[in-house]
Motif scaffolding. Structure first.
Motif, PDB file in Angstrom:
ATOM      1  N   MET A   1       0.850  -1.199   0.000  1.00  0.00           N
ATOM      2  CA  MET A   1       0.000   0.000   0.000  1.00  0.00           C
ATOM      3  C   MET A   1       0.878   1.239   0.000  1.00  0.00           C
ATOM      4  N   ARG A   2       0.508   2.223  -0.839  1.00  0.00           N
ATOM      5  CA  ARG A   2       1.263   3.447  -0.960  1.00  0.00           C
ATOM      6  C   ARG A   2       0.483   4.616  -0.361  1.00  0.00           C
ATOM      7  N   ILE A   3       1.181   5.710  -0.171  1.00  0.00           N
ATOM      8  CA  ILE A   3       0.534   6.897   0.381  1.00  0.00           C
ATOM      9  C   ILE A   3      -0.631   7.332  -0.507  1.00  0.00           C
ATOM     10  N   GLU A   4      -0.485   7.147  -1.827  1.00  0.00           N
ATOM     11  CA  GLU A   4      -1.531   7.579  -2.760  1.00  0.00           C
ATOM     12  C   GLU A   4      -2.830   6.799  -2.617  1.00  0.00           C
ATOM     13  N   ASN A   5      -2.817   5.717  -1.831  1.00  0.00           N
ATOM     14  CA  ASN A   5      -4.056   4.989  -1.535  1.00  0.00           C
ATOM     15  C   ASN A   5      -4.744   5.520  -0.285  1.00  0.00           C
ATOM     16  N   SER A   6      -4.089   6.458   0.397  1.00  0.00           N
ATOM     17  CA  SER A   6      -4.541   6.910   1.717  1.00  0.00           C
ATOM     18  C   SER A   6      -5.321   8.223   1.645  1.00  0.00           C
ATOM     19  N   ILE A  45     -10.051  17.192   0.375  1.00  0.00           N
ATOM     20  CA  ILE A  45      -9.331  16.045  -0.189  1.00  0.00           C
ATOM     21  C   ILE A  45      -8.591  16.449  -1.459  1.00  0.00           C
ATOM     22  N   GLU A  46      -9.235  17.250  -2.301  1.00  0.00           N
ATOM     23  CA  GLU A  46      -8.590  17.685  -3.543  1.00  0.00           C
ATOM     24  C   GLU A  46      -7.353  18.542  -3.267  1.00  0.00           C
ATOM     25  N   ARG A  47      -7.443  19.426  -2.262  1.00  0.00           N
ATOM     26  CA  ARG A  47      -6.271  20.242  -1.897  1.00  0.00           C
ATOM     27  C   ARG A  47      -5.160  19.365  -1.340  1.00  0.00           C
ATOM     28  N   PHE A  48      -5.559  18.395  -0.520  1.00  0.00           N
ATOM     29  CA  PHE A  48      -4.586  17.471   0.060  1.00  0.00           C
ATOM     30  C   PHE A  48      -3.858  16.694  -1.042  1.00  0.00           C
ATOM     31  N   ILE A  49      -4.592  16.215  -2.029  1.00  0.00           N
ATOM     32  CA  ILE A  49      -3.985  15.450  -3.118  1.00  0.00           C
ATOM     33  C   ILE A  49      -3.022  16.323  -3.910  1.00  0.00           C
ATOM     34  N   GLU A  51      -1.401  19.067  -2.937  1.00  0.00           N
ATOM     35  CA  GLU A  51      -0.211  19.346  -2.137  1.00  0.00           C
ATOM     36  C   GLU A  51       0.613  18.078  -1.927  1.00  0.00           C
ATOM     37  N   GLY A  52      -0.088  16.948  -1.759  1.00  0.00           N
ATOM     38  CA  GLY A  52       0.594  15.678  -1.514  1.00  0.00           C
ATOM     39  C   GLY A  52       1.476  15.260  -2.667  1.00  0.00           C
ATOM     40  N   THR A  54       3.049  17.183  -4.687  1.00  0.00           N
ATOM     41  CA  THR A  54       4.256  18.018  -4.649  1.00  0.00           C
ATOM     42  C   THR A  54       5.254  17.474  -3.638  1.00  0.00           C
ATOM     43  N   HIS A  55       4.765  17.086  -2.466  1.00  0.00           N
ATOM     44  CA  HIS A  55       5.647  16.519  -1.435  1.00  0.00           C
ATOM     45  C   HIS A  55       6.286  15.218  -1.919  1.00  0.00           C
ATOM     46  N   LEU A  56       5.491  14.366  -2.558  1.00  0.00           N
ATOM     47  CA  LEU A  56       6.018  13.079  -3.007  1.00  0.00           C
ATOM     48  C   LEU A  56       7.041  13.253  -4.119  1.00  0.00           C
ATOM     49  N   GLU A  57       6.846  14.243  -4.981  1.00  0.00           N
ATOM     50  CA  GLU A  57       7.833  14.516  -6.038  1.00  0.00           C
ATOM     51  C   GLU A  57       9.192  14.872  -5.446  1.00  0.00           C
ATOM     52  N   ARG A  58       9.171  15.478  -4.247  1.00  0.00           N
ATOM     53  CA  ARG A  58      10.431  15.840  -3.565  1.00  0.00           C
ATOM     54  C   ARG A  58      10.949  14.705  -2.686  1.00  0.00           C
ATOM     55  N   GLY A  59      10.207  13.608  -2.616  1.00  0.00           N
ATOM     56  CA  GLY A  59      10.604  12.509  -1.745  1.00  0.00           C
ATOM     57  C   GLY A  59      10.411  12.810  -0.274  1.00  0.00           C
ATOM     58  N   ASP A  60       9.519  13.751   0.028  1.00  0.00           N
ATOM     59  CA  ASP A  60       9.287  14.204   1.403  1.00  0.00           C
ATOM     60  C   ASP A  60       7.968  13.634   1.913  1.00  0.00           C
ATOM     61  N   VAL A  61       8.048  12.746   2.917  1.00  0.00           N
ATOM     62  CA  VAL A  61       6.829  12.152   3.472  1.00  0.00           C
ATOM     63  C   VAL A  61       6.499  12.713   4.859  1.00  0.00           C
ATOM     64  N   SER A  62       7.177  13.797   5.237  1.00  0.00           N
ATOM     65  CA  SER A  62       7.005  14.323   6.597  1.00  0.00           C
ATOM     66  C   SER A  62       5.576  14.787   6.863  1.00  0.00           C
TER      67      SER A  62
END
Length: 250
Positions: A1-6, A45-49, A51-52, A54-62
């Motif tokens: 399971m990946r973050i994109e499923n959450s 949810i749309e805003r979260f996706i 922004e999310g 962008t974070h994943l493109e940087r490899g940042d899961v904080s």
């Protein structure tokens, strides 16, 4: 399971709402179309996706680590598997204000390093290793390893942190790291040593017994490297229990 499923990192989305999204076929951010939930929550949810991504493109899961419950942070692992750093420490006692760190082992990308007090264990080495990591993985490190290091070395550990003890509890696994390893059939190939043995071995080394240090290092490295197969097993079981159970057709 990946973050994109959450979806539970979104304010207002709990496990029940996330499960409803999944059962309706919205199992990935790409599939979210604003249906199933109300307009206000859909906007969130749309805003979260957005922004999310962008974070994943940087490899940042904080940002996801901050918003996920401790027992659900196993969801971070698949996205940053190659940059996850497994860490375990040995100490001379349980009180960071009176006791010392003796060894620190880090395991990342198939490479294992052990730093020893009085030799190469320095705040600079620790900072360098942590800065190279996208995710810190420990067992009970939230309560012990991380605050101990922060106190003894004046560190500020800001790496997103997955403490394996909490997802293990979600699966009903308890009793400490070695007990869980035995239950899951994970072999460490070493005599059954304990934290008390680790203290004894360090004091023997201080008295000139180099073999005792080698045994201590082996013990510390086994605690660290065995967390990787443990996390693999835990994520697989939780994926089936949490995600696949809600998505029987996938």
């Amino acid at each position: 399971m990946r973050i994109e499923n959450s979806f539970i990192p979104v304010r207002g989305v709990g496990e029940a709402t996330e499960r409803r999204l999944w059962t309706e076929g919205i199992t990935h951010w790409d599939e979210f179309d604003g249906s199933v939930v109300g307009d206000t929550l859909a906007d969130r949810i749309e805003r979260f996706i957005e922004e999310g991504r962008t974070h994943l493109e940087r490899g940042d899961v904080s940002v996801f680590a901050e918003r996920l419950p401790a027992a659900s942070r196993w969801r971070l692992y698949e996205n940053v598997r190659d940059d996850a750093c497994f860490l375990d420490i040995e100490t001379t006692g349980l009180d960071a204000t009176r006791n010392d760190v003796t060894t620190v082992t880090l395991h990342r990308g198939g490479e294992t390093k052990t730093f020893v007090n009085g030799d190469d264990l320095t705040v600079e080495r620790l900072e360098t290793e942590l800065e190279r990591s996208a995710l810190l993985v420990t067992f009970n490190g939230r309560r012990f390893d991380v605050p101990f290091l922060e106190t003894c070395y004046d560190l500020d550990v800001t790496v997103p942190h997955l403490d394996l003890m909490y997802p293990c509890k979600k699966l009903g696994l308890g009793g400490g790291l070695k007990a869980i390893e035995r239950e899951l059939g994970i072999d460490r190939g070493l005599p059954d040593l304990s934290g008390r043995d680790a203290v004894r071995l360090w004091h023997q080394y201080e008295r000139g017994d180099d073999d005792a240090l080698e045994t201590l290092i082996e013990y510390n490295r086994a605690d660290t490297t065995n967390m990787e197969p443990l996390l693999e097993t835990v994520t697989e079981q939780l994926h089936e229990q949490v995600f696949e159970a809600a998505c029987p057709d996938r």
